[in-house]
Design a protein around this motif. Structure first.
Motif, mmCIF file in Angstrom:
data_model
loop_
_atom_site.group_PDB
_atom_site.id
_atom_site.type_symbol
_atom_site.label_atom_id
_atom_site.label_comp_id
_atom_site.label_asym_id
_atom_site.label_seq_id
_atom_site.Cartn_x
_atom_site.Cartn_y
_atom_site.Cartn_z
ATOM 1 N N PRO A 75 1.001 -0.980 -0.178
ATOM 2 C CA PRO A 75 -0.096 -0.100 0.051
ATOM 3 C C PRO A 75 0.967 1.227 0.076
ATOM 4 O O PRO A 75 1.943 1.370 0.807
ATOM 5 C CB PRO A 75 -0.666 -0.124 1.227
ATOM 6 N N TYR A 76 0.458 2.326 -0.627
ATOM 7 C CA TYR A 76 1.473 3.438 -0.945
ATOM 8 C C TYR A 76 1.685 4.003 0.255
ATOM 9 O O TYR A 76 2.675 4.733 0.780
ATOM 10 C CB TYR A 76 1.095 4.288 -1.949
ATOM 11 N N SER A 77 0.743 3.838 1.340
ATOM 12 C CA SER A 77 0.729 5.057 2.483
ATOM 13 C C SER A 77 1.624 4.069 3.562
ATOM 14 O O SER A 77 1.846 4.787 4.471
ATOM 15 C CB SER A 77 -0.761 4.684 3.201
ATOM 16 N N ALA A 78 2.071 2.987 3.157
ATOM 17 C CA ALA A 78 3.218 2.281 4.362
ATOM 18 C C ALA A 78 4.571 2.898 4.145
ATOM 19 O O ALA A 78 5.227 2.410 5.185
ATOM 20 C CB ALA A 78 3.325 0.707 4.042
ATOM 21 N N HIS A 104 2.278 -0.918 -11.006
ATOM 22 C CA HIS A 104 1.134 -1.516 -11.343
ATOM 23 C C HIS A 104 0.448 -1.942 -10.009
ATOM 24 O O HIS A 104 0.807 -1.754 -8.877
ATOM 25 C CB HIS A 104 1.358 -2.863 -12.070
ATOM 26 N N SER A 105 -0.810 -2.508 -10.210
ATOM 27 C CA SER A 105 -1.452 -2.889 -9.226
ATOM 28 C C SER A 105 -2.162 -4.281 -9.274
ATOM 29 O O SER A 105 -2.472 -4.951 -10.190
ATOM 30 C CB SER A 105 -3.033 -2.122 -9.186
ATOM 31 N N TRP A 190 -6.876 4.514 -4.760
ATOM 32 C CA TRP A 190 -5.763 3.438 -4.978
ATOM 33 C C TRP A 190 -5.153 3.070 -3.449
ATOM 34 O O TRP A 190 -4.233 2.056 -3.457
ATOM 35 C CB TRP A 190 -4.664 4.079 -5.706
ATOM 36 N N ALA A 191 -5.532 3.554 -2.205
ATOM 37 C CA ALA A 191 -5.018 3.382 -1.008
ATOM 38 C C ALA A 191 -5.228 1.894 -0.472
ATOM 39 O O ALA A 191 -4.466 1.217 0.071
ATOM 40 C CB ALA A 191 -5.447 4.190 0.140
ATOM 41 N N SER A 192 -6.263 1.297 -1.116
ATOM 42 C CA SER A 192 -6.679 -0.222 -0.717
ATOM 43 C C SER A 192 -5.778 -1.126 -1.719
ATOM 44 O O SER A 192 -5.987 -2.409 -1.637
ATOM 45 C CB SER A 192 -7.879 -0.509 -0.906
ATOM 46 N N HIS A 193 -5.054 -0.582 -2.686
ATOM 47 C CA HIS A 193 -4.643 -1.638 -3.800
ATOM 48 C C HIS A 193 -3.384 -1.978 -3.518
ATOM 49 O O HIS A 193 -2.486 -1.291 -2.710
ATOM 50 C CB HIS A 193 -4.417 -0.813 -5.201
#
Length: 226
Positions: A75-78, A104-105, A190-193
């Motif tokens: 996740p990008y927020s990590a 990519h996702s 996108w946060a959940s991807h």
């Protein structure tokens, strides 16, 4: 020397396209589509090559993993997520286009980011093009020309930085020292991807024989999650 211990490799053979697992790749794997020598890694993907399940185009491309070969999806927020590289596009297919890096996702067949190279035979230069998909549900990506001054067989460097707050920044270092930058925020959808980096050659053409191909080499490639 580029460390291949946290990547796997897709090559355009088999149905679907074959994946070379991380331990085998890091152990010195070489074939017609991927070489590692003299401090560089080389990618080649003919337009006639086979494809992955969700694509119509062939690739010789690295995908981010852990050292044991399991897929790395973040996740990008990590963390602050960065890819830095020095690359050289050595061949383009008849379409003139290939992609050399992606974010990519895991959950979406269309990536939030693709960095591509589009060659113009009239000018003798290629454009570095950003394809940005701000929301996972967007039907099309937004195309941004970041530079139009990169020749074939010419090294250029770039950085991809996706920050914890979703701000995506691309930095391109042109031959001669000019620096181009671009920034945009991802939609919070996108946060959940689970996201991951890719690098290599994704040939945006699927016509003709194996002489119609995309090729590139990298002398530097590094990923960090801080």
């Amino acid at each position: 020397m580029i460390d291949l211990a946290t990547w796997n490799l897709t090559i355009p053979v088999g149905v679907p396209a074959a994946v070379i697992d991380t331990p085998i790749l890091a152990g010195g794997y070489q074939d017609d589509y991927f070489q590692s020598r003299d401090g560089r890694i080389f990618f080649w993907a003919p337009a006639s090559g086979s494809t992955t399940n969700n694509s119509v185009y062939p690739r010789s491309e690295l995908r981010e993993t852990y050292a044991d070969g399991s897929l790395r999806n973040w996740p990008y927020s990590a963390a602050n997520n960065m890819l830095s590289a020095t690359a050289r596009i050595t061949q383009v297919p008849g379409s003139g286009m290939l992609a050399f890096s992606q974010i990519h996702s895991k959950q979406n067949t269309s990536p939030p980011l693709m960095l591509g190279y589009q060659y113009s035979p009239q000018s003798g230069y290629g454009n570095v093009v950003i394809a940005f998909r701000g929301h996972p549900a967007d039907a099309d990506s937004t195309k941004i020309v970041l530079s139009n001054k990169i020749r074939l067989d010419q090294d250029f460097s770039y950085e991809i930085h996706l920050a914890k707050n979703g701000l995506l920044t691309i930095g391109l270092f042109e031959p001669g020292g000019a620096v181009k930058t671009w920034s945009r925020s991802l939609n919070k959808a996108w946060a959940s991807h689970g996201l991951y980096f890719k690098a290599g050659v994704y040939t945006l053409d699927n016509s003709g024989n194996e002489t119609n191909a995309g090729a590139a080499s990298f002398s530097q490639l590094k990923v960090e999650h801080r």
